[in-house]
Motif scaffolding. Structure first.
Motif, short mmCIF file in Angstrom:
data_model
loop_
_atom_site.label_atom_id
_atom_site.label_comp_id
_atom_site.label_asym_id
_atom_site.label_seq_id
_atom_site.Cartn_x
_atom_site.Cartn_y
_atom_site.Cartn_z
N GLU A 50 1.08 -1.60 0.14
CA GLU A 50 -0.24 0.29 -0.18
C GLU A 50 1.34 1.05 0.27
OE1 GLU A 50 -3.56 2.28 2.75
OE2 GLU A 50 -2.22 0.82 3.39
N PHE A 51 0.63 1.67 -1.02
CA PHE A 51 0.94 3.94 -1.10
C PHE A 51 0.94 4.41 0.11
CE2 PHE A 51 1.54 7.82 -2.99
CZ PHE A 51 2.69 7.77 -2.30
N LYS A 52 1.61 5.22 0.89
CA LYS A 52 1.46 5.79 1.51
C LYS A 52 2.00 7.40 1.72
CE LYS A 52 0.63 2.48 6.12
NZ LYS A 52 1.46 2.48 6.73
N ASP A 53 0.94 8.01 1.16
CA ASP A 53 2.06 10.19 0.87
C ASP A 53 2.24 10.39 2.16
OD1 ASP A 53 -0.66 9.93 -1.36
OD2 ASP A 53 -1.67 10.58 -0.21
N PRO A 54 4.01 10.69 1.83
CA PRO A 54 4.81 11.01 2.13
C PRO A 54 4.66 12.23 3.34
CG PRO A 54 4.72 11.42 0.25
CD PRO A 54 4.39 11.24 -0.29
N VAL A 55 4.72 12.75 4.85
CA VAL A 55 4.58 14.21 5.22
C VAL A 55 5.93 15.02 5.34
CG1 VAL A 55 3.04 12.39 6.68
CG2 VAL A 55 5.49 12.91 6.91
N ILE A 56 4.85 16.53 5.32
CA ILE A 56 6.47 17.68 5.63
C ILE A 56 7.17 17.35 6.54
CG2 ILE A 56 6.52 19.86 5.14
CD1 ILE A 56 3.63 19.84 3.45
N GLN A 57 8.83 17.50 6.00
CA GLN A 57 9.49 17.01 7.13
C GLN A 57 10.25 18.71 7.51
OE1 GLN A 57 11.45 13.86 6.89
NE2 GLN A 57 10.37 12.65 6.41
N PRO A 58 10.25 19.61 8.80
CA PRO A 58 11.65 20.03 8.48
C PRO A 58 13.27 20.15 7.12
CG PRO A 58 11.06 19.86 11.23
CD PRO A 58 10.53 18.38 9.81
N ASP A 59 13.13 21.35 6.75
CA ASP A 59 14.10 21.44 5.82
C ASP A 59 13.13 20.79 4.51
OD1 ASP A 59 15.79 22.11 7.64
OD2 ASP A 59 16.64 20.26 7.83
N LEU A 123 1.97 16.86 8.39
CA LEU A 123 1.14 16.19 6.73
C LEU A 123 1.31 16.08 5.76
CD1 LEU A 123 -0.52 20.60 7.98
CD2 LEU A 123 -0.78 18.04 9.01
N THR A 124 0.06 15.81 5.12
CA THR A 124 1.31 15.32 4.03
C THR A 124 0.22 17.00 2.44
OG1 THR A 124 -2.16 14.87 3.70
CG2 THR A 124 0.24 12.45 4.21
N THR A 125 0.92 16.72 1.95
CA THR A 125 0.66 17.87 0.64
C THR A 125 -0.69 18.24 0.78
OG1 THR A 125 0.84 16.34 -1.73
CG2 THR A 125 2.79 17.87 -0.32
N PHE A 126 -1.31 16.98 0.27
CA PHE A 126 -3.32 17.25 0.57
C PHE A 126 -2.97 17.95 1.31
CE2 PHE A 126 -7.16 15.63 1.25
CZ PHE A 126 -8.45 16.21 0.09
N GLN A 127 -3.55 17.34 2.91
CA GLN A 127 -3.62 18.07 3.94
C GLN A 127 -3.40 19.59 4.61
OE1 GLN A 127 -1.60 15.37 7.02
NE2 GLN A 127 -4.09 14.82 6.92
N VAL A 145 -5.41 25.99 -4.21
CA VAL A 145 -3.47 25.87 -3.57
C VAL A 145 -3.17 25.02 -4.66
CG1 VAL A 145 -2.61 25.91 -1.93
CG2 VAL A 145 -4.26 27.89 -1.74
N GLN A 146 -2.46 24.68 -4.71
CA GLN A 146 -1.37 23.68 -4.94
C GLN A 146 -0.16 23.77 -4.36
OE1 GLN A 146 -2.59 21.42 -7.40
NE2 GLN A 146 -4.23 22.85 -7.47
N VAL A 147 0.23 22.59 -3.49
CA VAL A 147 1.26 22.14 -2.74
C VAL A 147 1.53 21.26 -3.26
CG1 VAL A 147 2.13 21.82 -0.29
CG2 VAL A 147 -0.15 23.39 -0.60
N ARG A 148 2.87 21.04 -2.94
CA ARG A 148 3.40 20.05 -3.87
C ARG A 148 5.00 20.37 -3.29
NH1 ARG A 148 7.56 19.76 -8.57
NH2 ARG A 148 8.14 22.00 -9.02
#
Length: 267
Positions: A50-59, A123-127, A145-148
């Motif tokens: 199962e693919f899990k969306d990556p989450v945003i991290q510092p840096d 958060l994921t980019t969607f969140q 809004v677009q986030v990637r």
């Protein structure tokens, strides 16, 4: 005396033959992927992990754009900085490149003009898009809004054609995608022992893959995360190749010694 001379000659000849035959004794590993799949037209299905969306991290560096019907109204919000990153792509060499985006600080916050500071780490980019859109709605009418990720990077080192740190635009990156960016394994790479190194908070995770088996598709580590490192270990063939010059030198020395002994024995 003659018998002793013949024994010495015979021993040297055997030693010389051993030196010459040694490189051919190296076992060559199979270079074919997924050898467990049948070589027939019969369909075999493998259920991938199962693919899990990556989450945003510092840096992390995020590409964030806020749009409305009138693009001039959001021009101030979309002002971003250019930041140097280390990376490469399939078309550009490794080195320091410049990306445009918003930097996630050490506290996990992103600061945007007008919108202020927002906590995006975890958060994921969607969140993150939902959160930024909610904040932007207080200033603009029906914004989109677009986030990637702008610096989603994977490092591939070892026995590959193009070892480098690669910046990829897609969050859904697999182990095979990364190896493809690096030009695939060389003939010396150990396909049954590919190492993945992953940061997990303050700890490091180490996972090994066997590319000869289709079981890698079921692995929860088949889909990569940002900052993953893939190391391809060299096999015995690489060692033999590196020792080729040394082996040739020894063979020449052995031949010279044989000639000298034969010449001396006739005096």
């Amino acid at each position: 005396m003659l018998k002793k001379t013949l024994t010495v000659r015979f021993s040297l000849i055997l030693a010389l033959l051993a030196i010459l035959i040694l490189p051919s004794c190296v076992v060559t590993k199979k270079s074919v992927y997924f050898t467990d799949l049948p070589d027939t037209a019969k369909l075999r299905e493998v259920v991938p992990a199962e693919f899990k969306d990556p989450v945003i991290q510092p840096d992390d560096i995020l590409s964030i754009t806020v749009q409305t019907i009138d693009p001039t109204t959001t021009a101030a919000v979309n002002q971003v900085s250019n930041m140097p990153v280390i990376g490469a792509s399939s078309a550009t060499p490794t080195g320091t490149q410049t990306v445009t985006g918003f930097l996630v600080d050490k506290n996990g916050n992103v600061t945007m003009p007008m919108l202020g500071s927002m906590k995006l780490s975890g958060l994921t980019t969607f969140q993150a898009r939902e959160l930024i859109q909610q904040r932007a709605s207080t200033f603009f009418k029906e914004p989109t809004v677009q986030v990637r990720f702008a610096n989603y990077k994977i490092t591939v080192i070892g026995e590959v054609t193009k070892p480098a740190t690669y910046t990829v635009p897609n969050e859904k990156v697999t182990l095979l995608d990364a190896l493809g960016l690096a030009g695939d394994l060389t003939i010396y790479g150990k396909r049954e022992n590919v190492l993945l190194v992953r940061d997990n908070g303050d700890k490091k995770e180490f996972v090994r893959f066997n590319l000869n088996s289709s079981d890698i598709f079921r692995s929860p580590y088949f889909y990569l995360k940002q900052n993953d490192v893939i190391y391809v270990e060299p096999g015995k063939g690489k060692v033999a190749a590196n020792n080729a010059a040394r082996t040739q030198t020894l063979a020449i020395i052995g031949s010279v010694l044989s000639v000298l002994i034969v010449a001396l024995s006739r005096f």
